[in-house]
Design a protein around this motif. Structure first.
Motif, PDB file in Angstrom:
ATOM      1  N   GLN A   2       0.856  -1.183   0.000  1.00  0.00           N
ATOM      2  CA  GLN A   2       0.000   0.000   0.000  1.00  0.00           C
ATOM      3  C   GLN A   2       0.891   1.232   0.000  1.00  0.00           C
ATOM      4  O   GLN A   2       1.905   1.275   0.700  1.00  0.00           O
ATOM      5  CB  GLN A   2      -0.913   0.005   1.231  1.00  0.00           C
ATOM      6  CG  GLN A   2      -1.984  -1.076   1.188  1.00  0.00           C
ATOM      7  CD  GLN A   2      -2.946  -0.988   2.348  1.00  0.00           C
ATOM      8  OE1 GLN A   2      -2.543  -0.722   3.468  1.00  0.00           O
ATOM      9  NE2 GLN A   2      -4.216  -1.205   2.072  1.00  0.00           N
ATOM     10  N   LEU A   3       0.486   2.228  -0.788  1.00  0.00           N
ATOM     11  CA  LEU A   3       1.304   3.416  -0.974  1.00  0.00           C
ATOM     12  C   LEU A   3       0.517   4.659  -0.596  1.00  0.00           C
ATOM     13  O   LEU A   3      -0.671   4.763  -0.927  1.00  0.00           O
ATOM     14  CB  LEU A   3       1.755   3.527  -2.435  1.00  0.00           C
ATOM     15  CG  LEU A   3       2.478   2.326  -3.011  1.00  0.00           C
ATOM     16  CD1 LEU A   3       2.708   2.510  -4.500  1.00  0.00           C
ATOM     17  CD2 LEU A   3       3.791   2.095  -2.296  1.00  0.00           C
ATOM     18  N   GLN A   4       1.187   5.595   0.059  1.00  0.00           N
ATOM     19  CA  GLN A   4       0.550   6.858   0.405  1.00  0.00           C
ATOM     20  C   GLN A   4       1.514   7.992   0.120  1.00  0.00           C
ATOM     21  O   GLN A   4       2.566   8.084   0.764  1.00  0.00           O
ATOM     22  CB  GLN A   4       0.121   6.878   1.867  1.00  0.00           C
ATOM     23  CG  GLN A   4      -0.618   8.150   2.265  1.00  0.00           C
ATOM     24  CD  GLN A   4      -1.398   7.988   3.549  1.00  0.00           C
ATOM     25  OE1 GLN A   4      -1.481   6.909   4.114  1.00  0.00           O
ATOM     26  NE2 GLN A   4      -1.983   9.074   4.020  1.00  0.00           N
ATOM     27  N   ALA A   5       1.128   8.833  -0.818  1.00  0.00           N
ATOM     28  CA  ALA A   5       1.948   9.974  -1.200  1.00  0.00           C
ATOM     29  C   ALA A   5       1.563  11.200  -0.382  1.00  0.00           C
ATOM     30  O   ALA A   5       0.402  11.377  -0.019  1.00  0.00           O
ATOM     31  CB  ALA A   5       1.786  10.265  -2.685  1.00  0.00           C
ATOM     32  N   TYR A  93       0.443  14.144  -8.370  1.00  0.00           N
ATOM     33  CA  TYR A  93       1.585  13.239  -8.438  1.00  0.00           C
ATOM     34  C   TYR A  93       1.259  11.945  -7.711  1.00  0.00           C
ATOM     35  O   TYR A  93       0.757  11.962  -6.579  1.00  0.00           O
ATOM     36  CB  TYR A  93       2.817  13.898  -7.830  1.00  0.00           C
ATOM     37  CG  TYR A  93       3.433  14.937  -8.726  1.00  0.00           C
ATOM     38  CD1 TYR A  93       2.810  16.162  -8.939  1.00  0.00           C
ATOM     39  CD2 TYR A  93       4.631  14.685  -9.397  1.00  0.00           C
ATOM     40  CE1 TYR A  93       3.359  17.113  -9.797  1.00  0.00           C
ATOM     41  CE2 TYR A  93       5.192  15.626 -10.244  1.00  0.00           C
ATOM     42  CZ  TYR A  93       4.545  16.834 -10.438  1.00  0.00           C
ATOM     43  OH  TYR A  93       5.096  17.774 -11.289  1.00  0.00           O
ATOM     44  N   TYR A  94       1.583  10.844  -8.367  1.00  0.00           N
ATOM     45  CA  TYR A  94       1.301   9.516  -7.832  1.00  0.00           C
ATOM     46  C   TYR A  94       2.596   8.722  -7.698  1.00  0.00           C
ATOM     47  O   TYR A  94       3.449   8.775  -8.587  1.00  0.00           O
ATOM     48  CB  TYR A  94       0.374   8.743  -8.765  1.00  0.00           C
ATOM     49  CG  TYR A  94      -0.972   9.365  -8.995  1.00  0.00           C
ATOM     50  CD1 TYR A  94      -1.160  10.291 -10.022  1.00  0.00           C
ATOM     51  CD2 TYR A  94      -2.065   9.020  -8.206  1.00  0.00           C
ATOM     52  CE1 TYR A  94      -2.409  10.861 -10.243  1.00  0.00           C
ATOM     53  CE2 TYR A  94      -3.313   9.576  -8.425  1.00  0.00           C
ATOM     54  CZ  TYR A  94      -3.469  10.496  -9.440  1.00  0.00           C
ATOM     55  OH  TYR A  94      -4.704  11.053  -9.664  1.00  0.00           O
ATOM     56  N   GLN A 108      -2.535   7.283  -3.675  1.00  0.00           N
ATOM     57  CA  GLN A 108      -3.747   8.067  -3.916  1.00  0.00           C
ATOM     58  C   GLN A 108      -3.467   9.401  -4.591  1.00  0.00           C
ATOM     59  O   GLN A 108      -4.398  10.039  -5.063  1.00  0.00           O
ATOM     60  CB  GLN A 108      -4.493   8.323  -2.597  1.00  0.00           C
ATOM     61  CG  GLN A 108      -4.044   9.539  -1.831  1.00  0.00           C
ATOM     62  CD  GLN A 108      -2.704   9.349  -1.145  1.00  0.00           C
ATOM     63  OE1 GLN A 108      -2.013   8.345  -1.301  1.00  0.00           O
ATOM     64  NE2 GLN A 108      -2.298  10.335  -0.362  1.00  0.00           N
ATOM     65  N   GLY A 109      -2.231   9.831  -4.657  1.00  0.00           N
ATOM     66  CA  GLY A 109      -1.905  11.085  -5.334  1.00  0.00           C
ATOM     67  C   GLY A 109      -1.813  12.264  -4.389  1.00  0.00           C
ATOM     68  O   GLY A 109      -2.521  12.332  -3.375  1.00  0.00           O
ATOM     69  N   THR A 110      -0.950  13.184  -4.732  1.00  0.00           N
ATOM     70  CA  THR A 110      -0.810  14.423  -3.978  1.00  0.00           C
ATOM     71  C   THR A 110      -0.696  15.576  -4.978  1.00  0.00           C
ATOM     72  O   THR A 110       0.015  15.466  -5.975  1.00  0.00           O
ATOM     73  CB  THR A 110       0.410  14.368  -3.036  1.00  0.00           C
ATOM     74  OG1 THR A 110       0.452  15.534  -2.210  1.00  0.00           O
ATOM     75  CG2 THR A 110       1.724  14.214  -3.781  1.00  0.00           C
TER      76      THR A 110
END
Length: 116
Positions: A2-5, A93-94, A108-110
């Motif tokens: 899982q990724l969180q930017a 940005y992802y 989710q992108g920032t």
């Protein structure tokens, strides 16, 4: 994985931002990591990638010399240092991760907004 930017925001042209991507999972160090961006009205585009050990990086032509991708496998983190930003860098940005040819996991992108 899982990724969180995070780390996006509003910056003036010529300024800098550092994006961070936190990854879960004990196998993070095996993944090639990348950053992509999607500007308003445009398709998602490749920005930068870094191999699992950090020994190889690649960049889109438009960001070479201004952006630097890095990773800290001990912390399960990937970073994108962005310098000399211009309004054309405005985008969501992802961060993404892959083991093979396909990007398997996406954050989710920032949002990064660069004002002129």
């Amino acid at each position: 994985v899982q990724l969180q930017a995070s780390g996006g925001g509003l910056v003036q042209a010529g300024g800098s931002l550092r994006l961070s991507c936190a990854a879960s999972g004990r196998t993070f160090s095996r993944y090639t990591m990348g950053w992509f961006r999607q500007a308003p009205g445009k398709d998602r585009a490749f920005v930068a990638t870094i191999t699992w050990g950090g020994g190889s990086t690649s960049y889109a032509d438009g960001v070479k010399g201004r952006f630097t991708i890095s990773r800290d496998n001990a912390k399960n983190m990937v970073y994108l240092q962005m310098n000399n930003l211009n309004p054309e860098d405005t985008a969501v940005y992802y961060c993404a991760a892959k083991l093979g040819a396909i990007w398997d996991y996406w954050g989710q992108g920032t949002l990064v907004t660069v004002s002129s």
